[in-house]
Design a protein around this motif. Structure first.
Motif, PDB file in Angstrom:
ATOM      1  N   THR A 159     101.284  -1.251   2.574  1.00  0.00           N
ATOM      2  CA  THR A 159     101.621  -0.685   1.269  1.00  0.00           C
ATOM      3  C   THR A 159     100.883  -1.426   0.159  1.00  0.00           C
ATOM      4  OG1 THR A 159     103.555  -2.126   1.077  1.00  0.00           O
ATOM      5  CG2 THR A 159     103.897   0.063   2.025  1.00  0.00           C
ATOM      6  N   SER A 191     100.632  -3.038  -3.849  1.00  0.00           N
ATOM      7  CA  SER A 191     101.522  -3.757  -4.765  1.00  0.00           C
ATOM      8  C   SER A 191     100.721  -4.435  -5.860  1.00  0.00           C
ATOM      9  CB  SER A 191     102.345  -4.811  -4.015  1.00  0.00           C
ATOM     10  OG  SER A 191     101.492  -5.795  -3.442  1.00  0.00           O
ATOM     11  N   TYR A 248      96.551  -0.980  -0.722  1.00  0.00           N
ATOM     12  CA  TYR A 248      96.841  -0.197   0.478  1.00  0.00           C
ATOM     13  C   TYR A 248      97.822   0.940   0.203  1.00  0.00           C
ATOM     14  CZ  TYR A 248      94.770  -4.436   2.412  1.00  0.00           C
ATOM     15  OH  TYR A 248      93.931  -5.488   2.675  1.00  0.00           O
ATOM     16  N   LEU A 249      97.465   1.815  -0.730  1.00  0.00           N
ATOM     17  CA  LEU A 249      98.327   2.950  -1.060  1.00  0.00           C
ATOM     18  C   LEU A 249      98.477   3.915   0.105  1.00  0.00           C
ATOM     19  CD1 LEU A 249      97.290   4.045  -4.677  1.00  0.00           C
ATOM     20  CD2 LEU A 249      99.531   3.252  -3.938  1.00  0.00           C
ATOM     21  N   TYR A 250      97.464   4.008   0.940  1.00  0.00           N
ATOM     22  CA  TYR A 250      97.434   5.027   1.995  1.00  0.00           C
ATOM     23  C   TYR A 250      97.362   4.385   3.374  1.00  0.00           C
ATOM     24  CZ  TYR A 250      96.539   7.706  -2.173  1.00  0.00           C
ATOM     25  OH  TYR A 250      96.651   8.260  -3.434  1.00  0.00           O
TER      26      TYR A 250
END
Length: 443
Positions: free
Chosen positions: A353, A355, A339-341
């Motif tokens: 986020t 990880s 979930y970078l974006y």
């Protein structure tokens, strides 16, 4: 025999436009494309300038029509979902379009409790999320009330183009309207409770476009028809990119699923009936008649692999080489949450986020690439599982998007999903879906 009549599909995306001339059976005869920027003026913002899109769209129409041996019989338009554009009393844009990717409305998400979210999803088919125009408008009412006060009309790219190019005024097709979070699916008209929430707990003081079916025929403005050379081309309002992609791919039966991974990703299936799925938080958007498109979209597709390559580019000659190495690498205990974006489906959390879990000193660059590839793939499969739980098991998955350039990645998807996967061969599915609307409207 006379040549088969041609139909145009204009697909206006987030960063580029494509227009194709198709026969009714899907043969792509000619196409044109052009790019325009997606602007990020501040953190969380993702906006388009409507004049930049119009300039590219009009150039492509003019070029393609001029390149054809005879005037096309019809044309319709595909546009992105979830856009918000405010207009003044003269119909002029008051600032840019807030696109689906603009997440600044996360600031008001706590205004919606769980019961309200489920009720809105049931009535409107659109999950409560910063992508939704309902939530964007509530954010504007809270953070920038002066913008709403200066506006007369609520629009998006499609309704703006209809007013600019035709004599019909401000109309919006059912497909795009059902992705606003403001349309009541049962009545196919604006939902007053949703409008009240959008206005900051008071009625939204903006005039909204009239909602019409996708096959609604429009009349070109005379000066536009002459300038673009489309005087003999019947124009139909069309729909949304996601819904028209399902139509263009021929996915109208249960068990047939569209799975796309490009910059972002989506899993969609067509079903009959307007009952949404509140348990799995899937969107439910109108297609035509009693057909609707059920599914979920992710923010984290190929863009996550691009980010990974930028980190690891000293170890791989290209992003394609990195992906192939990741496909071939053995599994380790390293895991990646992608979930970078932020995220839409399957978790609907714009603040989510990314990880790595279990990262240790013995892990190599290829192990990181493998973990990222699996994280993106498994996240899309989780959306697929939610869709199957709401409908039926998938008989076949039609894969599309940039990820299909990697045979290994497609095979990995089939292996981990346990489903038959075929690469979709329909060129420009959303554009062809738009062309099919013109075919239906011309019958």
């Amino acid at each position: 025999m006379p040549p088969a009549p041609l139909y145009l599909g204009l697909d206006l995306g987030t960063t580029s436009a494509k227009i194709g001339a198709f026969t009714y059976d899907g043969t792509l005869v000619k196409e044109r494309s052009g790019a325009y920027p997606l602007h990020h003026p501040e953190p969380g913002a993702a906006v388009q300038h409507v004049d930049e899109i119009v300039t590219v769209a009009e150039r492509l129409i003019l070029e393609l029509v001029a390149a054809l041996p005879a005037p096309p019989r019809g044309m319709s338009i595909s546009c992105p979902m979830h856009g918000v554009l405010l207009l003044d009393a003269k119909g002029q844009a008051l600032g840019p379009i807030l696109t689906w990717a603009d997440v600044r409305a996360q600031a008001v998400m706590n205004d919606f409790d769980e019961a309200t979210r489920r009720d809105l999803l049931r009535r409107t088919g659109t999950p409560v999320h910063p992508m939704s125009p309902l939530v964007k408008l509530r954010w504007l009412a809270r953070a920038h009330p002066e913008r709403l006060a200066a506006a007369t009309y609520l629009a998006d790219l499609k309704s703006y183009l209809v007013d600019r190019w035709t004599t019909a005024g401000r109309l919006l097709d059912e497909q795009l309207a059902s992705a606003t979070g403001l349309l009541n699916l049962a009545s196919r008209d604006w939902d007053q409770n949703a409008l009240c929430l959008a206005g900051g707990d008071q009625p939204l003081a903006l005039q909204l476009p009239r909602v019409v079916p996708a096959i609604t025929r429009l009349s070109w403005r005379a000066e536009v028809a002459e300038r673009l050379g489309v005087g003999e081309v019947a124009l139909f309002i069309g729909g949304s990119d996601g819904c028209l992609a399902n139509l263009g791919s021929g996915l109208l039966e249960p068990g047939k699923v569209s799975l796309t991974i490009g910059t972002s990703g989506a899993v969609r299936a067509t079903h009959r009936g307007l009952q949404g799925d509140t348990e799995h938080q899937l969107f439910n958007y109108l297609l035509f008649d009693d057909y609707a498109v059920l599914g979920g979209a992710t923010n984290n597709g190929g863009k996550v692999l691009e980010w990974t390559y930028e980190l690891l580019r000293g170890h791989f000659p290209s992003i394609g080489a990195m992906i192939e190495a990741a496909v071939a690498a053995p599994d380790t205990d390293l895991r990646f949450t992608p979930y970078l974006y932020g995220e839409r489906a399957p978790i609907w959390d714009a603040l989510a986020t990314a990880s790595f879990q279990h990262l240790r000193g013995h892990h190599k660059p290829v192990d990181l690439a493998r973990a990222v590839l699996l994280g993106v793939t498994d996240n899309v499969i989780e959306i697929l599982r939610q869709l199957e739980a709401a409908t039926c098991p998938s008989e076949i998955i039609y894969a599309s998007g940039g990820f299909t350039r990697s045979v290994g990645w497609v095979d990995l998807l089939a292996e981990r999903s346990g489903r038959r996967v075929e690469v979709a061969h329909t060129p420009q599915a959303s554009a062809f879906g738009a062309a099919l609307i013109a075919v239906r409207g011309s019958e």
